[in-house]
Design a protein around this motif. Sequence first.
Motif, PDB file in Angstrom:
ATOM      1  N   CYS A 175       9.245 -51.541 -23.284  1.00 47.42           N
ATOM      2  CA  CYS A 175      10.524 -51.013 -22.815  1.00 47.42           C
ATOM      3  C   CYS A 175      11.107 -50.175 -23.948  1.00 47.42           C
ATOM      4  CB  CYS A 175      11.482 -52.138 -22.440  1.00 47.42           C
ATOM      5  SG  CYS A 175      10.961 -53.148 -21.059  1.00 47.42           S
ATOM      6  N   PRO A 176      10.746 -48.894 -24.009  1.00 45.46           N
ATOM      7  CA  PRO A 176      11.223 -48.061 -25.113  1.00 45.46           C
ATOM      8  C   PRO A 176      12.747 -47.915 -25.108  1.00 45.46           C
ATOM      9  CG  PRO A 176      10.070 -46.739 -23.469  1.00 45.46           C
ATOM     10  CD  PRO A 176       9.924 -48.164 -23.060  1.00 45.46           C
ATOM     11  N   VAL A 177      13.297 -47.628 -26.280  1.00 44.01           N
ATOM     12  CA  VAL A 177      14.753 -47.510 -26.404  1.00 44.01           C
ATOM     13  C   VAL A 177      15.251 -46.096 -26.117  1.00 44.01           C
ATOM     14  CG1 VAL A 177      14.993 -49.450 -27.992  1.00 44.01           C
ATOM     15  CG2 VAL A 177      14.586 -47.153 -28.891  1.00 44.01           C
ATOM     16  N   LYS A 178      14.337 -45.140 -26.008  1.00 43.40           N
ATOM     17  CA  LYS A 178      14.721 -43.778 -25.634  1.00 43.40           C
ATOM     18  C   LYS A 178      13.723 -43.263 -24.598  1.00 43.40           C
ATOM     19  CE  LYS A 178      12.228 -41.586 -29.401  1.00 43.40           C
ATOM     20  NZ  LYS A 178      12.262 -40.645 -30.489  1.00 43.40           N
ATOM     21  N   PRO A 179      14.120 -42.271 -23.793  1.00 43.73           N
ATOM     22  CA  PRO A 179      13.213 -41.770 -22.757  1.00 43.73           C
ATOM     23  C   PRO A 179      11.866 -41.328 -23.315  1.00 43.73           C
ATOM     24  CG  PRO A 179      15.421 -40.926 -22.404  1.00 43.73           C
ATOM     25  CD  PRO A 179      15.425 -41.622 -23.744  1.00 43.73           C
ATOM     26  N   SER A 180      10.807 -41.803 -22.674  1.00 43.21           N
ATOM     27  CA  SER A 180       9.442 -41.460 -23.074  1.00 43.21           C
ATOM     28  C   SER A 180       8.499 -41.760 -21.923  1.00 43.21           C
ATOM     29  CB  SER A 180       9.030 -42.237 -24.332  1.00 43.21           C
ATOM     30  OG  SER A 180       9.081 -43.619 -24.089  1.00 43.21           O
ATOM     31  N   ILE A 181       7.282 -41.263 -22.045  1.00 46.86           N
ATOM     32  CA  ILE A 181       6.264 -41.475 -21.017  1.00 46.86           C
ATOM     33  C   ILE A 181       5.483 -42.736 -21.369  1.00 46.86           C
ATOM     34  CG2 ILE A 181       4.248 -40.505 -19.830  1.00 46.86           C
ATOM     35  CD1 ILE A 181       6.827 -38.895 -19.397  1.00 46.86           C
ATOM     36  N   PRO A 182       5.396 -43.697 -20.436  1.00 47.77           N
ATOM     37  CA  PRO A 182       4.620 -44.915 -20.710  1.00 47.77           C
ATOM     38  C   PRO A 182       3.131 -44.609 -20.864  1.00 47.77           C
ATOM     39  CG  PRO A 182       6.023 -45.187 -18.771  1.00 47.77           C
ATOM     40  CD  PRO A 182       6.046 -43.735 -19.134  1.00 47.77           C
ATOM     41  N   SER A 183       2.408 -45.577 -21.389  1.00 50.73           N
ATOM     42  CA  SER A 183       0.951 -45.449 -21.505  1.00 50.73           C
ATOM     43  C   SER A 183       0.344 -45.333 -20.111  1.00 50.73           C
ATOM     44  CB  SER A 183       0.369 -46.682 -22.209  1.00 50.73           C
ATOM     45  OG  SER A 183       0.512 -47.826 -21.372  1.00 50.73           O
ATOM     46  N   ASP A 184      -0.878 -44.826 -20.049  1.00 48.50           N
ATOM     47  CA  ASP A 184      -1.568 -44.731 -18.755  1.00 48.50           C
ATOM     48  C   ASP A 184      -1.656 -46.105 -18.096  1.00 48.50           C
ATOM     49  OD1 ASP A 184      -1.849 -42.039 -19.194  1.00 48.50           O
ATOM     50  OD2 ASP A 184      -4.025 -42.110 -19.547  1.00 48.50           O
ATOM     51  N   LYS A 185      -1.951 -47.126 -18.905  1.00 51.01           N
ATOM     52  CA  LYS A 185      -2.047 -48.494 -18.378  1.00 51.01           C
ATOM     53  C   LYS A 185      -0.732 -48.923 -17.729  1.00 51.01           C
ATOM     54  CE  LYS A 185      -2.751 -53.254 -19.870  1.00 51.01           C
ATOM     55  NZ  LYS A 185      -2.882 -54.153 -21.002  1.00 51.01           N
ATOM     56  N   ASP A 186       0.381 -48.676 -18.415  1.00 55.33           N
ATOM     57  CA  ASP A 186       1.688 -49.052 -17.867  1.00 55.33           C
ATOM     58  C   ASP A 186       2.056 -48.211 -16.650  1.00 55.33           C
ATOM     59  OD1 ASP A 186       2.056 -51.115 -19.656  1.00 55.33           O
ATOM     60  OD2 ASP A 186       3.311 -49.953 -21.027  1.00 55.33           O
ATOM     61  N   LEU A 187       1.718 -46.916 -16.677  1.00 59.83           N
ATOM     62  CA  LEU A 187       1.992 -46.063 -15.512  1.00 59.83           C
ATOM     63  C   LEU A 187       1.257 -46.580 -14.280  1.00 59.83           C
ATOM     64  CD1 LEU A 187       1.889 -42.444 -16.982  1.00 59.83           C
ATOM     65  CD2 LEU A 187       3.836 -43.569 -15.899  1.00 59.83           C
ATOM     66  N   ILE A 188      -0.001 -46.925 -14.454  1.00 64.57           N
ATOM     67  CA  ILE A 188      -0.796 -47.431 -13.331  1.00 64.57           C
ATOM     68  C   ILE A 188      -0.220 -48.747 -12.827  1.00 64.57           C
ATOM     69  CG2 ILE A 188      -3.059 -48.390 -12.707  1.00 64.57           C
ATOM     70  CD1 ILE A 188      -4.249 -46.141 -14.528  1.00 64.57           C
ATOM     71  N   LEU A 189       0.171 -49.631 -13.737  1.00 64.03           N
ATOM     72  CA  LEU A 189       0.791 -50.898 -13.339  1.00 64.03           C
ATOM     73  C   LEU A 189       2.062 -50.647 -12.534  1.00 64.03           C
ATOM     74  CD1 LEU A 189       1.193 -54.018 -13.471  1.00 64.03           C
ATOM     75  CD2 LEU A 189       2.465 -53.603 -15.600  1.00 64.03           C
ATOM     76  N   ARG A 190       2.948 -49.770 -13.021  1.00 59.09           N
ATOM     77  CA  ARG A 190       4.223 -49.507 -12.343  1.00 59.09           C
ATOM     78  C   ARG A 190       3.970 -48.907 -10.956  1.00 59.09           C
ATOM     79  NH1 ARG A 190       6.981 -53.000 -14.362  1.00 59.09           N
ATOM     80  NH2 ARG A 190       8.346 -52.292 -12.723  1.00 59.09           N
ATOM     81  N   CYS A 191       3.012 -47.993 -10.865  1.00 59.48           N
ATOM     82  CA  CYS A 191       2.691 -47.381  -9.566  1.00 59.48           C
ATOM     83  C   CYS A 191       2.120 -48.426  -8.605  1.00 59.48           C
ATOM     84  CB  CYS A 191       1.710 -46.226  -9.748  1.00 59.48           C
ATOM     85  SG  CYS A 191       2.450 -44.790 -10.542  1.00 59.48           S
ATOM     86  N   TYR A 247      14.038 -51.102 -11.291  1.00 58.86           N
ATOM     87  CA  TYR A 247      14.652 -51.322 -12.601  1.00 58.86           C
ATOM     88  C   TYR A 247      13.565 -51.378 -13.671  1.00 58.86           C
ATOM     89  CZ  TYR A 247      19.375 -52.234 -10.841  1.00 58.86           C
ATOM     90  OH  TYR A 247      20.609 -52.110 -10.273  1.00 58.86           O
ATOM     91  N   GLY A 248      12.460 -52.039 -13.354  1.00 56.94           N
ATOM     92  CA  GLY A 248      11.343 -52.086 -14.288  1.00 56.94           C
ATOM     93  C   GLY A 248      10.756 -50.706 -14.540  1.00 56.94           C
ATOM     94  N   ASN A 249      10.663 -49.895 -13.485  1.00 59.07           N
ATOM     95  CA  ASN A 249      10.171 -48.525 -13.653  1.00 59.07           C
ATOM     96  C   ASN A 249      11.072 -47.758 -14.618  1.00 59.07           C
ATOM     97  OD1 ASN A 249       8.054 -48.994 -11.895  1.00 59.07           O
ATOM     98  ND2 ASN A 249       9.067 -48.072 -10.132  1.00 59.07           N
ATOM     99  N   ALA A 250      12.375 -47.872 -14.426  1.00 60.89           N
ATOM    100  CA  ALA A 250      13.318 -47.191 -15.323  1.00 60.89           C
ATOM    101  C   ALA A 250      13.158 -47.696 -16.756  1.00 60.89           C
ATOM    102  CB  ALA A 250      14.758 -47.394 -14.830  1.00 60.89           C
ATOM    103  N   ASN A 251      13.036 -49.005 -16.913  1.00 57.92           N
ATOM    104  CA  ASN A 251      12.859 -49.576 -18.257  1.00 57.92           C
ATOM    105  C   ASN A 251      11.594 -49.067 -18.917  1.00 57.92           C
ATOM    106  OD1 ASN A 251      15.212 -51.109 -18.157  1.00 57.92           O
ATOM    107  ND2 ASN A 251      14.177 -52.896 -17.313  1.00 57.92           N
ATOM    108  N   SER A 252      10.513 -48.950 -18.147  1.00 56.69           N
ATOM    109  CA  SER A 252       9.241 -48.544 -18.734  1.00 56.69           C
ATOM    110  C   SER A 252       9.280 -47.093 -19.239  1.00 56.69           C
ATOM    111  CB  SER A 252       8.088 -48.744 -17.749  1.00 56.69           C
ATOM    112  OG  SER A 252       8.135 -47.795 -16.705  1.00 56.69           O
ATOM    113  N   PHE A 253      10.184 -46.293 -18.723  1.00 55.17           N
ATOM    114  CA  PHE A 253      10.367 -44.913 -19.181  1.00 55.17           C
ATOM    115  C   PHE A 253      11.495 -44.803 -20.196  1.00 55.17           C
ATOM    116  CE2 PHE A 253       7.816 -43.867 -15.507  1.00 55.17           C
ATOM    117  CZ  PHE A 253       7.178 -42.687 -15.859  1.00 55.17           C
ATOM    118  N   GLY A 254      12.111 -45.931 -20.544  1.00 57.97           N
ATOM    119  CA  GLY A 254      13.224 -45.897 -21.480  1.00 57.97           C
ATOM    120  C   GLY A 254      14.479 -45.289 -20.875  1.00 57.97           C
ATOM    121  N   LEU A 255      14.615 -45.366 -19.549  1.00 55.22           N
ATOM    122  CA  LEU A 255      15.765 -44.798 -18.846  1.00 55.22           C
ATOM    123  C   LEU A 255      16.724 -45.910 -18.474  1.00 55.22           C
ATOM    124  CD1 LEU A 255      13.766 -42.435 -16.481  1.00 55.22           C
ATOM    125  CD2 LEU A 255      14.897 -41.817 -18.631  1.00 55.22           C
ATOM    126  N   ASP A 256      17.784 -46.035 -19.221  1.00 56.03           N
ATOM    127  CA  ASP A 256      18.761 -47.068 -18.897  1.00 56.03           C
ATOM    128  C   ASP A 256      20.171 -46.618 -19.041  1.00 56.03           C
ATOM    129  OD1 ASP A 256      18.837 -46.977 -21.683  1.00 56.03           O
ATOM    130  OD2 ASP A 256      18.122 -49.016 -21.948  1.00 56.03           O
TER     131      ASP A 256
END
Length: 104
Positions: free
Chosen positions: A19-35, A95-104
Amino acid sequence: MREYQTQVKEFMTLIGQECPVKPSIPSDKDLILRCRVTLEETLEYIHASGVSLSLQIDDIEIDIKDLSSLKFQKTHDTNIVEVADAIADLGYINYGNANSFGLD
């Protein structure tokens, strides 16, 4: 950040999800999990609503972004309890998707 999103973030951190503290692109592994979990809960909502989803393929790989290739049809009774569960799960997932991109 909303209280629910904070709770989701705490859970994600507890189980080792980033859960990054600033907006960023998650790893491929995390992107696939979120999708995967987003689609899983969306399909649960569709099924609970009493709607079937089918994809027609004639030996051709179809890009799922093209929703015109999907067929929605009401095929069974709607289960309001399962609908409520799916809506709650989708909120949690988003909410988890937003957290994984650091969007809060």
